[in-house]
Design a protein around this motif. Structure first.
Motif, PDB file in Angstrom:
ATOM      1  N   ASN A  57     147.515 -47.883 -72.909  1.00  0.00           N
ATOM      2  CA  ASN A  57     147.682 -49.427 -73.587  1.00  0.00           C
ATOM      3  C   ASN A  57     147.615 -49.441 -74.875  1.00  0.00           C
ATOM      4  O   ASN A  57     146.615 -48.788 -75.388  1.00  0.00           O
ATOM      5  N   ASP A  58     148.401 -50.833 -75.751  1.00  0.00           N
ATOM      6  CA  ASP A  58     148.150 -51.141 -77.015  1.00  0.00           C
ATOM      7  C   ASP A  58     147.301 -52.058 -77.357  1.00  0.00           C
ATOM      8  O   ASP A  58     147.936 -53.140 -76.753  1.00  0.00           O
ATOM      9  N   ASN A  59     146.270 -51.928 -77.581  1.00  0.00           N
ATOM     10  CA  ASN A  59     144.876 -52.587 -77.888  1.00  0.00           C
ATOM     11  C   ASN A  59     145.360 -53.697 -76.722  1.00  0.00           C
ATOM     12  O   ASN A  59     145.247 -55.348 -77.007  1.00  0.00           O
ATOM     13  N   GLY A  60     145.583 -53.339 -75.401  1.00  0.00           N
ATOM     14  CA  GLY A  60     145.023 -54.166 -74.173  1.00  0.00           C
ATOM     15  C   GLY A  60     146.946 -54.737 -74.018  1.00  0.00           C
ATOM     16  O   GLY A  60     146.750 -55.162 -73.107  1.00  0.00           O
ATOM     17  N   LYS A  61     147.713 -54.065 -74.556  1.00  0.00           N
ATOM     18  CA  LYS A  61     148.576 -54.333 -74.301  1.00  0.00           C
ATOM     19  C   LYS A  61     149.639 -53.521 -73.215  1.00  0.00           C
ATOM     20  O   LYS A  61     149.574 -52.374 -73.904  1.00  0.00           O
ATOM     21  N   GLY A  62     150.456 -53.781 -72.709  1.00  0.00           N
ATOM     22  CA  GLY A  62     150.870 -52.610 -71.820  1.00  0.00           C
ATOM     23  C   GLY A  62     152.878 -53.152 -71.907  1.00  0.00           C
ATOM     24  O   GLY A  62     153.133 -53.222 -72.622  1.00  0.00           O
ATOM     25  N   GLY A  63     153.321 -51.671 -71.123  1.00  0.00           N
ATOM     26  CA  GLY A  63     154.699 -52.092 -71.192  1.00  0.00           C
ATOM     27  C   GLY A  63     155.303 -50.653 -72.005  1.00  0.00           C
ATOM     28  O   GLY A  63     154.410 -50.160 -73.036  1.00  0.00           O
ATOM     29  N   THR A  64     156.560 -50.288 -71.778  1.00  0.00           N
ATOM     30  CA  THR A  64     157.209 -49.489 -72.840  1.00  0.00           C
ATOM     31  C   THR A  64     157.255 -49.959 -74.274  1.00  0.00           C
ATOM     32  O   THR A  64     157.272 -48.793 -74.832  1.00  0.00           O
ATOM     33  N   PHE A  65     157.784 -50.444 -75.192  1.00  0.00           N
ATOM     34  CA  PHE A  65     156.910 -51.245 -76.335  1.00  0.00           C
ATOM     35  C   PHE A  65     155.635 -50.733 -76.714  1.00  0.00           C
ATOM     36  O   PHE A  65     155.454 -50.849 -77.351  1.00  0.00           O
ATOM     37  N   ALA A  66     154.478 -51.453 -75.600  1.00  0.00           N
ATOM     38  CA  ALA A  66     153.100 -50.733 -76.381  1.00  0.00           C
ATOM     39  C   ALA A  66     153.532 -49.166 -76.824  1.00  0.00           C
ATOM     40  O   ALA A  66     152.631 -48.495 -77.203  1.00  0.00           O
ATOM     41  N   LEU A  67     154.305 -48.358 -75.285  1.00  0.00           N
ATOM     42  CA  LEU A  67     154.337 -46.452 -75.941  1.00  0.00           C
ATOM     43  C   LEU A  67     154.410 -46.367 -77.372  1.00  0.00           C
ATOM     44  O   LEU A  67     153.630 -45.619 -77.475  1.00  0.00           O
ATOM     45  N   TYR A  68     155.870 -47.024 -77.368  1.00  0.00           N
ATOM     46  CA  TYR A  68     156.546 -47.404 -78.984  1.00  0.00           C
ATOM     47  C   TYR A  68     155.914 -47.954 -80.122  1.00  0.00           C
ATOM     48  O   TYR A  68     155.609 -46.388 -81.030  1.00  0.00           O
ATOM     49  N   SER A  69     155.364 -48.487 -79.801  1.00  0.00           N
ATOM     50  CA  SER A  69     153.787 -48.807 -81.099  1.00  0.00           C
ATOM     51  C   SER A  69     153.377 -47.967 -80.804  1.00  0.00           C
ATOM     52  O   SER A  69     152.700 -48.124 -82.000  1.00  0.00           O
ATOM     53  N   LEU A  70     152.801 -47.183 -80.291  1.00  0.00           N
ATOM     54  CA  LEU A  70     151.271 -46.411 -80.039  1.00  0.00           C
ATOM     55  C   LEU A  70     151.733 -45.589 -80.888  1.00  0.00           C
ATOM     56  O   LEU A  70     151.203 -44.485 -82.078  1.00  0.00           O
ATOM     57  N   LEU A  71     152.903 -44.490 -80.934  1.00  0.00           N
ATOM     58  CA  LEU A  71     153.645 -43.638 -81.285  1.00  0.00           C
ATOM     59  C   LEU A  71     153.945 -44.082 -82.470  1.00  0.00           C
ATOM     60  O   LEU A  71     153.705 -43.141 -83.559  1.00  0.00           O
ATOM     61  N   CYS A  72     154.740 -45.050 -83.180  1.00  0.00           N
ATOM     62  CA  CYS A  72     154.262 -45.390 -83.896  1.00  0.00           C
ATOM     63  C   CYS A  72     153.353 -45.295 -84.969  1.00  0.00           C
ATOM     64  O   CYS A  72     153.549 -45.505 -86.629  1.00  0.00           O
ATOM     65  N   ARG A  73     152.293 -45.936 -84.950  1.00  0.00           N
ATOM     66  CA  ARG A  73     151.442 -45.864 -85.356  1.00  0.00           C
ATOM     67  C   ARG A  73     150.904 -44.430 -85.890  1.00  0.00           C
ATOM     68  O   ARG A  73     149.752 -43.565 -86.629  1.00  0.00           O
ATOM     69  N   ASN A  74     150.477 -43.349 -85.080  1.00  0.00           N
ATOM     70  CA  ASN A  74     150.598 -42.953 -84.971  1.00  0.00           C
ATOM     71  C   ASN A  74     151.925 -41.669 -85.050  1.00  0.00           C
ATOM     72  O   ASN A  74     150.352 -40.285 -85.730  1.00  0.00           O
ATOM     73  N   ALA A  75     152.584 -41.854 -85.648  1.00  0.00           N
ATOM     74  CA  ALA A  75     153.457 -41.062 -86.953  1.00  0.00           C
ATOM     75  C   ALA A  75     155.115 -41.647 -86.990  1.00  0.00           C
ATOM     76  O   ALA A  75     154.591 -42.280 -86.660  1.00  0.00           O
ATOM     77  N   LYS A  76     155.025 -40.989 -88.080  1.00  0.00           N
ATOM     78  CA  LYS A  76     156.329 -42.111 -89.005  1.00  0.00           C
ATOM     79  C   LYS A  76     157.609 -41.754 -88.298  1.00  0.00           C
ATOM     80  O   LYS A  76     158.893 -41.255 -88.542  1.00  0.00           O
ATOM     81  N   VAL A  77     157.290 -42.870 -86.823  1.00  0.00           N
ATOM     82  CA  VAL A  77     158.878 -42.741 -85.801  1.00  0.00           C
ATOM     83  C   VAL A  77     158.924 -43.891 -86.035  1.00  0.00           C
ATOM     84  O   VAL A  77     160.497 -44.067 -85.319  1.00  0.00           O
ATOM     85  N   GLY A  78     158.656 -45.650 -86.215  1.00  0.00           N
ATOM     86  CA  GLY A  78     159.009 -46.761 -86.428  1.00  0.00           C
ATOM     87  C   GLY A  78     160.220 -46.459 -87.507  1.00  0.00           C
ATOM     88  O   GLY A  78     160.512 -45.855 -88.272  1.00  0.00           O
ATOM     89  N   LEU A  79     161.449 -47.618 -86.989  1.00  0.00           N
ATOM     90  CA  LEU A  79     162.464 -47.637 -87.819  1.00  0.00           C
ATOM     91  C   LEU A  79     162.240 -48.697 -88.053  1.00  0.00           C
ATOM     92  O   LEU A  79     162.732 -49.983 -89.204  1.00  0.00           O
ATOM     93  N   LEU A  80     161.785 -49.741 -87.655  1.00  0.00           N
ATOM     94  CA  LEU A  80     160.706 -51.480 -87.955  1.00  0.00           C
ATOM     95  C   LEU A  80     160.132 -51.860 -88.536  1.00  0.00           C
ATOM     96  O   LEU A  80     159.044 -50.537 -89.431  1.00  0.00           O
TER      97      LEU A  80
END
Length: 775
Positions: free
Chosen positions: A119-142
């Motif tokens: 979970n991303d700071n208590g949040k769940g769902g696919t966007f939480a996983l995507y947010s985790l990946l964006c913060r741990n690797a520079k993969v975000g386009l946002l």
């Protein structure tokens, strides 16, 4: 908090000594996003500080919100698995064994004990996983916060190992591939769209399957058409109560779901003992192999019905923000899992002696005196089953909205106690209309089940794909453990996925078509959002440009204070330059305000405003981030203005003394150099002490003058200015880009809430500034 205390905290938290061109200077971090993420009191539901009383309370609530969907699956699983009847009674053992291991592997092991940890700071769902990946690797386009990304993803400090080497290789591969970044974003949006599709199908199939029990009481009275219209009425009632919030709905529904699980477990145990206790042999997975050997392709097709026993598991992850990881683990392990095992075992035991009634297994297996009580509870439980996906839909839309991947909608936080419990009126009514239309169009649970299976399994498979990246890039697990996850869990999901796609022409097309429609809306909005953001960053006003504009002879300052709202947190937005270019006048004090919502219940007034002063200082232009918690009111304009002015004056005090200390550091450095070259001069030291006293008096007088400027500006009147940008395609843009921006995006934007209505800005003192962005 006093001004002196504020000065102390500013000194301790914001200031560092750095070397610039051989000189020591004070440094202040200038990341408003970073500061806004560190507000005191922010504790997610996964916090270790949560008491056991709160955890157990949330566990009880979760019964009424999360497990209604998976809890009502016994209504239709066996009927959907054997649509053409049971040929061999041993097939019941094979299907029961499949149910045992599917529920154990997917909801229990995968989601409750593995996925919920991501979970991303208590949040769940696919966007939480995507947010985790964006913060741990520079993969975000946002457009996200680079400072936060650097803090979270600092893996270089770990000791070298084989696992870390593999993690870094995969991380570098993702960071250096623009194709991989787009694939991650699009797949995230697709998964979100599928879960929203679940939110449409779950109410339809759950309510319709429960109400179908009326046919057992009187087939002539309760025809198929009447059952459908009764289901529609119940659906409308269900969506109407969503505005009361998950907190109240959860406490109202939890006792009913508890009774549902207890009655199902009790009837299951009764049937298990009465009819055929030997079905316990299904714990042996060999019966699965025998089932496939006897039935071949038919067994593979039947997996589309078996997988319905795990419906709602994606909502279990999406709803973690409404509760907590530990509370969900307790409720699933102690109540839901044992009850489901007993229910399916009892149904299988009953079917061993009554295989001809498989289409109505649930109601036929109920002992006579318990039929009507069980029917009432079944209808109530089916209503509650819809709550899981509805709540999950609200949660993931809130996350996608925060990442700029969903059009602007109203987010209503419904609980003062628990974070993450939200209600979205527009989405609620859209899902209600879609669910009613699906019920009227498909009319039977078998047809809806064909559509349902694809949405469920496709979303779960995407989650597993993200989990593999999380395990390798973030958790840095041994590759053997990742391969074990793929072999034991993801391979099972892929097998189910091939089966449900077989039913694509028989209703399975609906969730795919619905998901593609939502995906198109989300991608178009995100595409233009990113283009607009980067346009503002590239064209933001520099201090030199601002100085040049204000130095023109026709430029004048007028009394009063202006609060200019924009979305750009860092820097001055280009629309501000556009305003000055057309109206060569500016209030004596200008605050460039950016409203930001934080995922906490409330922000203390003394921490709500974050200011920075824009150079040249004599212009009295300030940047400001205004932070709100989800229970803080925003419609009291005058108290807001008064508080802003008070905090601005406090900031000016802090900023003034910050500059003074910076000058003192430079002066001390100069004095040290002089002392090393020349002999100490005692007369010079005495004169310096006198000069320090004079300087201090002059500084205090200068500070009083600056404070008077702010006071006078607020007395002269405060006007609110808002930038309203129109986005159009630039010259030379292709046909596709014109369709996306000029037609699709602007159509979506015109049908959404306007920003001034969201912020409740007083219209009598509101001035909108329009500007066209060509992107």
């Amino acid at each position: 908090m006093t001004i002196e205390e504020n000065n102390t905290s500013t000194t301790n938290e914001e200031e560092k000594y750095i070397q610039v061109k051989g000189k020591t200077k004070l440094r202040r971090y200038d990341s408003l996003d970073l500061e806004s993420s560190s507000v005191k009191g922010h504790h997610a539901h996964g916090s270790k500080e949560m008491s056991w009383g709160v955890i157990l309370s949330l566990a009880f609530q979760s019964l009424g919100v999360i497990y209604g969907d998976i809890g009502t699956s016994p209504l239709y699983v066996f009927g959907s698995t054997f649509p053409n009847g049971i040929k061999d009674t041993n097939d019941i053992l094979g299907v029961l064994s499949l149910i045992y291991y599917t529920i154990t592997l997917l909801p229990l092991i995968k989601y409750v004990f593995i996925v919920l940890r991501a979970n991303d700071n208590g949040k769940g769902g696919t966007f939480a996983l995507y947010s985790l990946l964006c913060r741990n690797a520079k993969v975000g386009l946002l457009p996200s916060t680079q400072v936060e990304d650097q803090q979270v993803s600092n893996y270089q400090l770990q000791l070298p190992s084989h696992h870390l080497g593999l993690s870094l290789k995969l991380k570098n591969l993702l960071e250096n591939s623009i194709v991989a970044k787009y694939i991650l974003l699009v797949v995230t949006m697709l998964s979100t769209s599928l879960v929203i599709g679940d939110g449409v199908l779950t109410p339809s199939i759950s309510v319709l399957s429960a109400v179908s029990g009326l046919k057992e009481a009187s087939a002539s009275t309760f025809t198929e058409g009447r059952v459908v219209w009764i289901s529609v009425a119940i659906l409308i009632l269900l969506f109407s109560v969503q505005r009361f919030g998950t907190d109240k709905v959860g406490y109202s529904f939890a006792p009913i779901v508890s009774i549902w699980f207890i009655m199902n477990a009790g009837i299951g145990l009764y049937n298990f003992i009465k009819y055929d206790p030997t079905v316990i042999k299904a714990v042996n997975p060999w019966h699965i192999i025998e089932y496939f050997r006897r039935n071949g392709k038919d067994a593979w097709i039947s997996l589309g019905g078996v997988v319905l026993c795990v419906t709602g598991t994606e909502a279990l992850f999406a709803d973690v923000g409404h509760f907590s990881v530990k509370s969900i683990q307790i409720s699933m392990s102690a109540i839901v899992y044992p009850a489901l095992m007993l229910t399916y075992s009892g149904q299988a035991s009953f079917l061993r002696l009554h295989k001809d009634v498989v289409t109505d297994t649930f109601y036929k297996a109920i002992p006579g005196p318990l039929y009507w009580p069980m029917f009432v509870v079944a209808v109530l439980a089916a209503i509650i089953a819809s709550q899981a996906m509805i709540s999950g839909t609200f949660s993931i839309i809130q996350q996608s909205l925060a990442l700029g991947c969903f059009p602007r909608v109203t987010i209503v936080h419904t609980s003062d106690t628990f974070e993450g419990q939200v209600y979205i009126p527009e989405v609620n009514y859209i899902i209600m209309i879609a669910s009613v239309l699906v019920t009227l169009a498909f009319r039977t649970t078998e047809k809806i089940g064909n559509a349902y299976g694809i949405a469920v399994v496709f979303a779960e498979t995407i989650t597993s794909s993200f989990m593999i990246l999380v395990m390798l890039v973030i958790w840095k697990k041994n590759i053997a453990l990742v391969l074990l996850y793929i072999c034991c869990i993801m391979s099972v999901e892929l097998l189910y996925l091939t089966s449900v796609f077989y039913k694509f022409p028989h209703g399975g097309y609906f969730p795919i078509a619905f998901a593609c429609l939502l995906l198109s809306v989300m991608y178009i909005w995100n595409y233009v959002y990113r283009k607009k953001y980067y346009y503002e960053v590239e064209n933001k006003v520099s201090p030199e440009t601002l100085r040049e504009i204000t130095s023109h002879s026709n430029f004048c300052r007028i009394p009063g204070m202006a609060i200019f709202y924009s979305e750009l947190v860092h820097g001055i937005p280009p629309i501000f330059e556009h305003y000055l270019g057309n109206v060569p006048a500016l209030q004596s004090v200008v605050v460039l305000a950016s409203i930001k919502s934080l995922p906490i219940s409330t922000v203390p007034p003394e921490e709500r405003f974050l200011f920075r002063r824009v150079n040249p200082r004599e212009l009295y232009v300030f940047r400001c981030v205004v932070r709100y918690g989800y229970t803080d009111g925003r419609n009291e304009v005058e108290p807001f203005e008064r508080l802003l002015v008070e905090r601005l004056k406090e900031f000016m005090m802090e900023d003034f003394w910050f500059q003074v200390r910076n000058n003192q550091v430079e002066q001390r450095q100069y004095d040290d150099i002089v002392e090393t070259v020349e002999e100490p001069d005692h007369d010079y030291i005495r004169n310096s002490e006198n000069e320090e006293e004079t300087t201090k008096m002059n500084e205090e007088q200068e500070l009083e003058k600056e404070m008077e400027v702010i006071e006078k500006a607020s007395r002269d009147g405060i006007v609110h200015m808002m930038g309203e940008s129109e986005i159009i395609s630039g010259k030379g843009a292709g046909f596709g880009k014109r369709i996306v921006i000029d037609l699709a995006y602007n159509f979506i934007k015109r049908n959404l809430r306007q920003t001034d209505k969201t912020l409740d800005i007083p219209r009598k003192r509101l001035l909108k500034v329009g500007m066209t962005y060509e992107i």
